[in-house]
Scaffold this active site. Structure first.
Site, PDB file in Angstrom:
ATOM      1  NE  ARG A  54      -0.821  -2.305   3.306  1.00 38.43           N
ATOM      2  CZ  ARG A  54      -1.528  -3.406   3.362  1.00 38.43           C
ATOM      3  NH1 ARG A  54      -2.809  -3.368   3.530  1.00 38.43           N
ATOM      4  NH2 ARG A  54      -0.926  -4.574   3.278  1.00 38.43           N
ATOM      5  CB  THR A  55       3.847   2.405   1.828  1.00 38.05           C
ATOM      6  OG1 THR A  55       3.281   2.022   3.078  1.00 38.05           O
ATOM      7  CG2 THR A  55       4.587   3.718   1.989  1.00 38.05           C
ATOM      8  CE  LYS A  82      24.054  -4.758 -12.040  1.00 46.16           C
ATOM      9  NZ  LYS A  82      24.217  -3.809 -13.169  1.00 46.16           N
ATOM     10  NE  ARG A 104       8.192   0.718   3.598  1.00 49.86           N
ATOM     11  CZ  ARG A 104       6.975   0.214   3.818  1.00 49.86           C
ATOM     12  NH1 ARG A 104       6.705  -1.030   3.473  1.00 49.86           N
ATOM     13  NH2 ARG A 104       6.025   0.948   4.364  1.00 49.86           N
ATOM     14  CG  HIS A 132       5.504   4.285   7.844  1.00 46.44           C
ATOM     15  ND1 HIS A 132       5.439   5.074   6.727  1.00 46.44           N
ATOM     16  CD2 HIS A 132       4.920   3.103   7.508  1.00 46.44           C
ATOM     17  CE1 HIS A 132       4.834   4.397   5.759  1.00 46.44           C
ATOM     18  NE2 HIS A 132       4.515   3.204   6.207  1.00 46.44           N
TER      19      HIS A 132
END
Ligand code: NCD
Length: 299
Positions: A54-55, A82, A104, A132
């Site tokens: 959802r975020t 990498k 995030r 958050h």
């Protein structure tokens, strides 16, 4: 306001302004044609090193509905896999001239640290167990206009939750009272210094609350045994069907998602008429539109 990495970046008035504009954005969201031209020509990058449904999708929709270009990058498939450092990844994106990076990351404080490396606006979409902020803003939006004096309980895996930290800060700014409910093993260290009261007895708390927020048991962040068994956790801290009777008829049941149905929240509770879980999802887009507008379009 250039960045949003913590609720502490916002004054009470700024938080209220974000929530106010979110109402207008919510109206736009209900229209058949959802585009506003406000951020035309702007570019927003969603940089997600941890999973999200959802975020990430709501930030993408928010950017697109404001006519910004939005690009999604996840750790798998980026040069992070990498061996590129976080700083180099960010400097690379910054050098392209993007306007905002929504990030995030598993590192608590990583988004704040990134502010010092780049020129672009940084928005925290969840940094480890730290914060958050847009989740707290959308939670407050879903709880309704005036939170002054309201009692909000937050129950669950508070130790690993960034949602609880942002919520406590914002709810305090907005004048609500917060009671934190969890077993001692899932209480964050130093919780006694937070502007909230602490309880280990959900049954005692439920009859008084205006909002009952349940948080997910974050198994992916648990290295050891934090409770004896799921059965015992549910017995003491789950919002089970019998416990629903203890809530006031007009109390709200909130959960930021993703839910573990049958663990911290029963299906009876998630689907109860008092549940605002899907309102929270819907508010997520409007609130993120408002945040992007405030950061990128100016006052
Ligand atoms: C939360 C998160 O990622 O911090 N989810 C979300 O953004 N809606 C909570 C969680 O993962 O349990």
């Amino acid at each position: 306001m250039k960045h949003l990495t913590s609720i502490n970046d916002l004054t009470r008035d700024e938080a209220l302004a974000v929530l106010e504009l979110a109402k207008e954005m919510h109206d736009v969201q209900q229209r058949p044609v959802k585009k506003l031209p406000a951020l035309r020509g702007r570019t927003v990058i969603n940089l997600f090193f941890e999973d999200s449904t959802r975020t990430r999708s709501s930030f993408e929709l928010a950017a697109k509905w404001l006519s910004a270009d939005a690009i999604n990058i996840s750790a798998k498939g980026s040069s992070a896999s990498k061996g590129e450092s976080l700083r180099d990844t960010l400097l690379t994106l910054d050098a392209m001239g993007v306007d905002a990076i929504v990030m995030r990351h598993a590192g608590s404080g990583s988004v704040h640290q990134a502010r010092g490396w780049v020129n672009t606006s940084m928005i925290n979409a969840g940094d480890g167990t730290h914060e958050h902020p847009t989740q707290a803003l959308l939670d407050a939006y879903s709880m309704g206009a005036d939170l002054e004096g309201k009692l909000v309980s937050i129950t669950g895996d508070l130790l690993h939750s960034r949602v609880v930290r942002s919520n406590v800060l914002l709810l305090q700014k907005l004048g609500a009272r917060v009671v934190l409910v969890a077993p001692p093993t899932l209480m964050p260290a130093g919780v006694e210094h937070w502007p909230a009261t602490v309880s280990h007895d959900l049954d005692e708390v439920l009859p008084d609350v205006d909002v009952c927020m349940m948080l997910r048991v974050q198994r992916e962040r648990m290295l050891g045994g934090f409770f004896p068994s799921e059965r015992e956790y549910i017995a003491f801290y789950g919002l089970t069907a019998p416990r629903l009777k203890k809530l006031k008829p007009d109390a709200m049941i909130a959960h930021p998602g993703p839910m573990n149905r049958g663990l911290e929240i029963s299906s009876a509770a998630a689907d109860d008429p008092r549940s605002i879980v899907l309102n929270q999802v819907s508010a997520g887009v409007a609130v993120r539109m408002s945040v992007l507008y405030h950061l990128l379009a100016g006052e």
